[in-house]
Design a protein around this motif. Sequence first.
Motif: not given
Length: 260
Positions: A44-55
């Motif tokens: 579960v992520v709150l913003e795009e930066d975390t999403k992109n780093k996980l990808i």
Amino acid sequence: MVLLGFLLGYRIVFKFPNEHLLNSKHFIDRTVWTMLCWLVDLCVVLEEDTKNKLIDKGVNKKNIFFVANGVEMSQCKGISESKKQIELIYVGRLVPQKACDQLIKACKILRKKNINFSLKIIGDGPLKNEMVHLVYDLNLGEQVYFVGYSNNPLAYMERSDILVLPSLHEGMPNALLEAISIGLPIVSTDVGAVRKQVGSFGEQFLCKPDDPECLAEKIYLLAGDPFLRKEYSKYLYKRGGEMFSIQAIAKQYIEKYKKL
């Protein structure tokens, strides 16, 4: 706990508060986060930066749930069209990340523009003495007030006209969600999930970090136009009810969990 849940066969959901958890250069930290990403079923992520780093770390997009924090909606605050003094408010810790000094410097610019304003700083932290000295160095003692920590910042927000968030980086700041819950106009730096929070109308009141001139410009624009403040207030409050209310966020979680 995550490993135990995995061994017991449970579905594992982990919420990342912000992307900085993934920025560590220490080998052990990197190893732990890599294992965590492999073990969990849903990040579960709150913003795009975390999403992109996980990808970037190899996490499948299907295993990333991009969702906001929820907030309890209150009554929308009224916007006075004849108010002579604009009440600004800052809510947050007094630490380097929050860059309260940039807001104080913006206040110096506002005073040069002959704006009748006051700023209440709600919060405490290791930089308080430094911020107090900066206020007096800039001769702003009659405009800027240090309230200290409050367990009910919403009460101060309800009596304010504009919330200002000058942070250098954020995840999804709760101070903005609280402001949205009452329709309090927001001026902020464009960091973390702020752009998603304020929406298309609020984008015109965003600044890059470390830019007190821009903060002053956006505050000046809102301070001088009560009709614009009222329009912005209504927009934020409506957006909050549709996107960030507890009910709206709970519905998203329930739908996602059913698919696990």
